[in-house]
Scaffold this active site. Structure first.
Site, short mmCIF file in Angstrom:
data_model
loop_
_atom_site.label_atom_id
_atom_site.label_comp_id
_atom_site.label_asym_id
_atom_site.label_seq_id
_atom_site.Cartn_x
_atom_site.Cartn_y
_atom_site.Cartn_z
N ASP A 1 -6.79 -4.35 -3.77
CA ASP A 1 -6.65 -3.49 -4.94
C ASP A 1 -7.86 -3.52 -5.87
OD1 ASP A 1 -4.20 -2.19 -4.48
OD2 ASP A 1 -3.10 -4.00 -4.99
N ASP B 1 -0.39 2.34 -0.69
CA ASP B 1 -0.99 1.99 -1.98
C ASP B 1 -2.52 2.09 -1.92
OD1 ASP B 1 1.32 0.60 -1.09
OD2 ASP B 1 1.32 -0.67 -2.84
#
Ligand code: GLY
Length: 386
Positions: free
Chosen positions: A93, A155
């Site tokens: 991320d 994601d």
């Protein structure tokens, strides 16, 4: 409707100011009257810090709305606390973390020195790329077991903007090429013919062969996890904005249609579109907020006026629903939105979420302050970065 949403934006600014006075660590979720935070020193694995950029993003947006130099100073200090992550290969991320802190900060203030750590983060992030399956690895170490090295998720579509941006900024096409390959793989393996999305896909990391679908935060491998679906709408839209590849636009449109077709009467999705317990189960306001922010981007990609209006109006309706039915304004909760769901299968639901708050404020900014949004978010005028 605009003046009602202006109240929502004013409230978001006020809550961020209020939180700034008391926040000592990066907030993740809000239960009762307090934030649960990630402590930099006590929680060192980088994977625990995927949420850290959202708080900084809220501060940068609040500075952009207020022009208050004290907020810019705070945003810069919080950004600096994230610098240690830019060489960490332990999280998928880095895009969330560095786009919303260093890239957003650099764009809003004009201080391009902030971009240095973001460029390093992009360099680190592409180490998660598997050239055989042409995907970026989701959880786990890059030299970990095959199960981890073979896993990707929806994601990750939200982490591509950092790579695309980095190619535009540096002129080095490696980042964008990897991002486009990952988006292409995701289109094949994470989007179903009925326009729903899969959360997780497993590959053989040595050959790149697709093995199976799975989930982490959704109901099942066959279900559609609502926040992941919102990441898909937003992420495929960004992939289109940066590459000009119409297949990404078509996927974003399909996913957005699915969300509209499957929305409950008050529009805010439950945590998984396929939960058998609907309507007696948890909402996920963060899914609605991310969806609204993504739809407003999608609207800007449409040349057809009806399509543009469809996504714009739906985003506006989502934001109104969030503000009218899911804001914290009559409670002691210091988040902006309540009823987010971090992960229902892991027993985390019905709380404030820092990313729900961030995307709510981002979407309101896009809707009400086109001047600021253009400065902070709009992709390059010439989309081709390859
Ligand atoms: N990226 C993790 C989540 O959406 O919960």
């Amino acid at each position: 409707m605009q003046h009602v949403l202006q109240e929502a934006l004013d409230y978001s600014v006020a809550m961020t100011r209020q939180n700034m006075a008391t926040m000592t660590d990066f907030p993740e979720r809000c239960e009762g009257d307090s934030w649960l935070c990630m402590n930099q020193k006590l929680d060192p694995p980088a994977r625990n810090h995927w949420i850290d950029g959202f708080w900084v993003g809220l501060l940068w947006l609040t500075h952009a709305h207020t022009d208050d130099p004290a907020i810019a100073t705070a945003a810069r200090e919080w950004s600096e606390q994230l610098a240690w992550l830019c060489t960490s290969t332990d999280t998928h991320d880095l895009g969330f973390i560095f786009y919303l802190s260093h890239v957003l900060g650099g764009r809003i203030t004009g201080d391009h020195a902030l971009f240095d750590n973001a460029i390093q983060a992009a360099e680190t992030h592409i180490k998660r790329y598997n050239p055989y399956g042409e995907y970026l690895q989701a959880w786990g170490a890059i030299d970990g077991p095959a199960h981890d090295r073979g896993r990707t998720n929806i994601d990750l579509m939200m982490n591509l903007a950092l790579l695309f941006w980095c190619s535009v900024h540096t002129g080095d096409s490696r980042y964008a090429r990897i991002a486009e390959h990952h988006a292409r793989t995701s289109r094949f393996v994470l989007v179903r013919p009925d326009d729903s999305t899969v959360h997780v896909a497993d590959f053989d990391p040595e050959t790149g062969a697709f093995l199976q679908h799975a989930t982490h935060q959704g109901l099942s491998a066959a279900s559609c996890w609502s926040r992941g679906h919102a990441w898909g709408v937003y992420g495929f839209t960004e992939a289109y904005q940066y590459t000009g590849n119409p297949s990404f636009l078509a996927v974003a449109q399909r996913l957005a249609h699915y969300a509209m077709r499957h929305a409950p009467p008050d529009l805010v999705p439950f945590w998984d579109y396929d939960s058998p317990d609907i309507p007696n189960t948890f909402r996920d306001t963060s899914a609605a907020a991310a969806m609204a922010a993504g739809l407003l981007e999608l609207a800007t990609c449409e040349s057809d006026e009806d399509a543009r209006k469809r996504w714009h109006d739906y985003a506006e309706a989502l934001l109104l629903a969030l503000w009218q039915n899911y804001s914290t304004r009559d409670s002691a909760m210091p988040a902006i939105l309540c009823q987010g769901s971090r992960s229902v299968p892991h027993g985390m639901a019905n709380h404030g979420l820092i990313y729900g708050d961030y995307y709510f404020m981002q979407a309101l900014t896009k809707l009400l302050r086109a001047d600021l949004a253009g400065r902070a978010f709009s992709p390059p005028v010439s989309p081709r970065v390859m």
